[in-house]
Enzyme design. Structure first.
Site, mmCIF file in Angstrom:
data_model
loop_
_atom_site.group_PDB
_atom_site.id
_atom_site.type_symbol
_atom_site.label_atom_id
_atom_site.label_comp_id
_atom_site.label_asym_id
_atom_site.label_seq_id
_atom_site.Cartn_x
_atom_site.Cartn_y
_atom_site.Cartn_z
ATOM 1 N N GLN A 118 20.015 34.352 46.754
ATOM 2 C CA GLN A 118 20.068 33.406 45.837
ATOM 3 C C GLN A 118 20.954 31.844 47.268
ATOM 4 O O GLN A 118 21.046 31.053 46.223
ATOM 5 C CB GLN A 118 21.723 33.777 46.646
ATOM 6 C CG GLN A 118 22.068 35.419 45.257
ATOM 7 C CD GLN A 118 22.264 34.432 44.083
ATOM 8 O OE1 GLN A 118 23.090 34.404 43.658
ATOM 9 N NE2 GLN A 118 20.624 35.275 43.784
ATOM 10 N N HIS A 133 19.516 28.686 44.810
ATOM 11 C CA HIS A 133 20.573 28.686 44.238
ATOM 12 C C HIS A 133 20.357 26.936 44.248
ATOM 13 O O HIS A 133 20.414 25.816 42.933
ATOM 14 C CB HIS A 133 21.553 29.200 43.704
ATOM 15 C CG HIS A 133 21.102 30.129 42.564
ATOM 16 N ND1 HIS A 133 20.973 30.309 41.167
ATOM 17 C CD2 HIS A 133 21.062 31.583 42.701
ATOM 18 C CE1 HIS A 133 21.158 30.720 40.810
ATOM 19 N NE2 HIS A 133 20.829 31.982 41.260
ATOM 20 N N GLU A 156 31.223 36.721 45.810
ATOM 21 C CA GLU A 156 30.490 36.864 44.374
ATOM 22 C C GLU A 156 29.770 38.596 43.982
ATOM 23 O O GLU A 156 29.801 38.647 43.980
ATOM 24 C CB GLU A 156 29.348 35.520 44.109
ATOM 25 C CG GLU A 156 29.583 35.453 43.062
ATOM 26 C CD GLU A 156 28.653 34.336 42.477
ATOM 27 O OE1 GLU A 156 27.657 33.520 43.426
ATOM 28 O OE2 GLU A 156 28.321 34.707 40.953
ATOM 29 N N ASP A 170 21.755 39.180 37.363
ATOM 30 C CA ASP A 170 21.408 37.520 37.355
ATOM 31 C C ASP A 170 20.644 37.540 35.670
ATOM 32 O O ASP A 170 21.279 36.570 34.905
ATOM 33 C CB ASP A 170 20.650 37.217 37.935
ATOM 34 C CG ASP A 170 21.118 36.516 39.115
ATOM 35 O OD1 ASP A 170 22.402 36.409 39.134
ATOM 36 O OD2 ASP A 170 20.437 35.721 40.003
ATOM 37 N N HIS A 204 72.004 36.792 21.809
ATOM 38 C CA HIS A 204 70.831 38.798 21.930
ATOM 39 C C HIS A 204 71.397 39.389 22.460
ATOM 40 O O HIS A 204 71.296 40.555 21.341
ATOM 41 C CB HIS A 204 70.847 38.274 23.742
ATOM 42 C CG HIS A 204 69.653 37.320 24.233
ATOM 43 N ND1 HIS A 204 69.691 35.891 23.723
ATOM 44 C CD2 HIS A 204 68.311 37.093 24.055
ATOM 45 C CE1 HIS A 204 68.450 35.536 24.507
ATOM 46 N NE2 HIS A 204 67.372 36.225 24.889
#
Ligand SMILES: NC(=O)c1ccc[n+]([C@@H]2O[C@H](COP(=O)([O-])OP(=O)(O)OC[C@H]3O[C@@H](n4cnc5c(N)ncnc54)[C@H](O)[C@@H]3O)[C@@H](O)[C@H]2O)c1
Ligand SMILES: N[C@H](CO)Cc1c[nH]c[nH+]1
Ligand SMILES: [Zn+2]
Length: 843
Positions: A667, A670, A736, A770, A829
């Protein structure tokens, strides 16, 4: 001198409050009970000692050293060790507080002031001589010694270590005389030269503030210990139970002796009007300084008059915190003695307001200080960046990251860190939302007003390519999606798995008959036109195209539009085009960033307007998605704010260091604003070092090492004691991705409350999710996992409800509808039901 007794317990769970006035206790050392022992120590006023049994093997020695360090640093007072072991431990832990357990003939070789523990059976003369006139503490231990044997030893200034169970019950001295063992021990160590045989007794509160002077006797002391209240000897009226008539009673917290054992100190919690018969807190007048200020603040907390400044501070957290910072700055600037005292007083005032606001007492603050003073290892103590003059405070200043050197996560031991330090470690890299919004707004407006022309200009500006048209229409030319066979197979397999998992999420129409004749239903319908953003800035991510395209197709969306930034030569990666073809996309917008989002939200001459925009992206993409979602004229929703990737790994000592490192790095590569967190559960420094080495060694081999280096610079390893603590922290962070590389990983999934996606066990690297396992990789970041789910089939659907009411149904609910409409004053109504019910003859 403290109470001349050290009660020994079999475990923390066996601790009995009835002995708390002794002020100390000893527990056995057990490597697997460390956390409980530390927790207990931090929650009590007691001095906690630990007794290590003699049998520590060579293999266990290193573990023992690690664990003793933890204990010392967390407030343990002293550790009782056999002589040989003690001598090895003090070589390794500077400042170790040790009681040498040994035999009488070995004592001579020990330092003159070292504390010792020798058997009760040792000759009394020897024991007395070992006290060195009071400079050495001598303990005497025996598992079998009876109290009667003990009292003569105590009288010689020796502290007995006695099984606590022997101390808590009355025992019979003779047929009609019953004694409390604890009282007997205390009485045996007291002397008095007063003709009336009484003991002068100072009464103080827990902060050592003197309340008054009284007398104790051989009768009153056992009573005080039995009732755990202030009981004294009045010279005129006999036994005196303090507060029996006035109501100003005392809870007895502790008893101490002075240095020569002829004067007592009772530490009490005073209730009511105070100790003095003049209805004051103390016979020596009112308290001053910090204690007095604390009392006033606590009083203001419940009775502050309107308009009082202190009340304003209690109510306005922002003001209070600003004042604390302001005063701290002023104290740092002050130079003269007067100014420093002045500013320090101000700072104490505001700090104590904050303490009082959150129910923290000065006693607790002092306990914290005492605990910290017991640490044997200390951190370097450098100020955090932002607090030194050299580095400006603005958070926006990017951190300088050296381009070489070891690649290492920051490290925090949660048991020693302040909550602020933990909070800082778990804070994501600052997203300059406001600034980004300002940058993004003109881009969005430009595309909205000028359509394709703006889109082409912005692509030229930000992606460095001048295109003739911003859109590639289906059917896509074969030559643009030529792929090696293995890549095609990999994409096909991944598409298949993602399809299977997302098809399984399709739901049947739901139908419930809430009353006879009232049938309510809910059914899904696809969102018609969807815009899927596939990032392509720092890395081209074709996998995102299948993570978005496949569920869109599964949900039955009628028009699928892709958008992705083009390469410098104007082309798009063939994998993305191949996926677009496989999922039946209508077209691909060759644009990235905010301009691509705006084009799909508002539509241009060539880009179809979409009802909902999906997909992750950088800060420009996320800001533009938020902006168009807030513009009602765009009539466009979004999936969620999915920003820079992040992962939190929980690992224990059974985890493979290479696996843990590889997950963190996958990660970290990234982007520089990604964050990776490692929660190391109950690991020794050595075990952690193996992971750290693996992180560095793997990282330097990576082509994206420079990105990794920057990401790791704001990523942290937090050492925690238990799995529960780790999960609690993870839930607080709401990552995440959450990876569980711990023993019995699957049994902890139930405790996960907030996370985008969970990877269970050693063989579930995040990379599987992923790309190919079937779960979706478009997931909420930045803590949004608290309220958002990752992309799933339902994200591409909306749910419609329907109802079918028969006359029978109206009979059941009609009256309720009419009554509620009447309450709201909405007669039309009411009428809609009334006319029907009248025609049906129901009213
Ligand atoms: N949360 C998830 O599910 C998930 C999944 C995949 C990727 N990601 C994240 O998506 C992000 C992708 O970011 P990226 O930058 O590589 O690609 P991107 O496609 O999101 O952004 C690239 C575009 O940004 C625009 N841009 C760049 N600099 C700009 C500037 N100064 N002003 C205006 N616009 C500018 C350009 O138009 C460029 O085309 C990464 O942070 C990655 O971690 C998240
Ligand atoms: N980890 C990313 C989601 O945060 C998704 C991705 C795509 N390619 C590789 N990884
Ligand atoms: Zn990834």
């Amino acid at each position: 001198m403290t109470f001349p007794l050290l009660p020994a317990y079999a475990s923390v769970a066996e601790f009995d409050n009835s002995l708390s006035l002794v002020g100390k206790a000893v527990f056995p050392y057990a490597a697997d009970q460390l956390h409980n022992l530390i927790k207990f120590t931090q929650s009590t006023e007691l001095q906690v000692n630990v007794q290590v049994e003699s049998s520590v093997t060579e293999d266990q020695f290193e573990e023992l050293i690690d664990n003793l360090l933890k204990l010392y640093n967390n407030g343990i007072n002293e550790v009782i060790l056999d002589l040989d072991l003690a001598e090895r431990v003090v070589q390794r832990i500077p400042g170790a507080r040790v009681i040498y357990r040994t035999l009488v003939d070995k004592v001579a070789s020990l330092p003159a002031n070292a504390s010792i523990a020798v058997p009760f059976s040792s000759p009394l003369g020897d024991l007395k001589s070992f006290t060195n006139g009071g400079s050495r503490t001598v303990y005497a231990f025996s598992e079998t010694a009876k109290l009667v044997d003990v009292t003569s030893t105590v009288a010689s200034g020796i502290i007995p270590i006695i099984d606590a169970r022997q101390l808590t019950t009355e025992y019979e001295l003779s047929e009609d005389v019953k004694k409390f063992p604890v009282s007997e021990i205390l009485l045996a160590s007291l002397t008095t030269d007063r003709p009336d045989g009484l003991f002068t007794t100072l009464v103080a509160d827990s902060s050592n503030y003197s309340l008054g002077l009284v007398y104790s006797s051989k009768k009153s002391i056992p009573e005080a210990i039995r009732t755990q209240t202030g009981v004294y000897q009045s010279r005129r009226h006999g036994l005196w139970y303090k507060g029996a008539t006035s109501g100003a009673t005392q809870k007895l917290l502790g008893i101490e002796l002075d240095c020569d054992g002829d004067c007592l100190k009772f530490v009490v919690e005073q209730t009511g009007v105070g100790f003095c018969h003049l209805e004051r807190t103390s016979c020596f007048g009112q308290s001053k300084g910090l204690r007095a200020m604390e009392a006033t603040l606590w009083d203001r907390k419940s009775n502050a008059p309107e308009g009082s400044y202190t009340k304003r501070l209690f109510d306005d957290e922002v003001l209070l915190n600003a004042k604390i910072r302001e005063e701290a700055d002023e104290l740092a600037e002050a130079k003269s003695k007067e100014d420093i005292a002045w500013e320090c007083a101000d700072l104490f005032y505001f700090a104590l307001v904050r303490c009082a606001k959150y129910g923290v007492t000065l006693d607790e603050v002092e306990r914290n200080l005492d605990m910290k003073s017991l640490k044997v290892t200390r951190r370097k103590g450098d100020a955090k960046p932002g607090y030194t003059k050299e580095q400006p405070k603005e958070e926006s200043k990017p951190k300088e990251v050296p381009s070489e050197g070891r690649i290492e996560l920051c490290k925090i031991d949660v048991s020693k860190a302040s909550s602020q330090e933990i909070e800082d470690a778990l804070r994501r890299p600052i997203q300059k939302t406001e600034q980004i919004m300002e940058l993004v707004k003109p881009i969005v407006d430009n595309v909205r007003q000028n359509g394709d022309k703006a889109l082409l200009e912005l692509t030229a500006k930000f992606d460095g390519v001048a295109l003739k048209t911003p859109v590639l229409e289906a059917p896509f030319p074969e030559e643009l999606m030529q792929l090696p066979d293995n890549v095609k197979r990999a994409i096909d397999l991944s598409i298949d798995n993602v399809r299977k998992f997302h098809e399984a999420q399709l739901t049947e129409t739901l139908q419930v008959e809430t009353c006879p004749g009232v049938v309510c239903s809910r059914f899904a319908r696809p969102i018609e036109k969807v815009g899927l953003y596939i990032p392509g800035g720092t890395a081209i991510l074709p996998s995102t195209s299948l993570m978005l395209g496949v569920p869109a197709k599964v949900a039955g969306c009628k028009e699928i539009v892709f958008a992705s930034p083009p390469k410098k030569d104007g082309t798009l990666t063939p994998e993305v085009i191949y996926v677009a073809h496989k999922v039946g996309a209508k077209c691909i917008v060759l644009a990235g960033g905010a301009q691509a989002v705006a084009a799909m939200a508002y539509g241009t001459e060539t880009v179809p307007k979409c009802d909902k925009i999906f997909g992750p992206g950088n800060q420009f993409v996320t800001a533009a998605k938020m902006m168009v979602q807030n513009d009602t004229s765009a009539l466009c929703s979004i999936d969620m704010p999915a920003g820079p990737s992040e992962v939190l790994v929980i690992a224990d000592k059974y985890a493979d260091p290479d696996f843990v490192a590889s997950d963190l790095l996958s990660q970290a590569e990234h982007g520089i604003d990604s964050q990776v967190i490692l929660l190391a559960v109950d690991m020794t420094d050595k075990e952690l070092a193996r992971i750290e080495d693996a992180v560095h060694n793997q990282a330097v081999q990576l082509p994206r090492v420079e990105i990794v280096r920057k990401c790791i610079a704001h990523s942290t390893t937090l050492s925690v004691a238990t799995y529960e603590q780790a999960l609690e922290m993870s839930n607080q962070y709401a990552p995440e991705h959450l990876i569980l590389q711990i023993e019995n990983a699957s049994s902890y999934v139930d405790q996960v409350q907030h996370a985008g996606s969970v990877f269970v066990g050693a063989y579930s690297p995040e990379s599987c999710g992923d790309y190919s396992s079937g779960t979706n990789h478009t997931l909420p970041t930045y803590g949004y996992a608290r309220q958002y789910s990752g992309v799933n089939t339902a994200t591409f659907q909306k749910f419609i409800t329907s109802q079918d009411v028969t006359p029978e149904g109206l009979k059941h609910i009609g009256q309720a509808v009419m009554d509620l409409a009447a309450v709201e004053g909405l007669d039309a109504h009411r009428n809609a039901v009334k006319v029907r019910m009248e025609k049906l003859g129901l009213i």
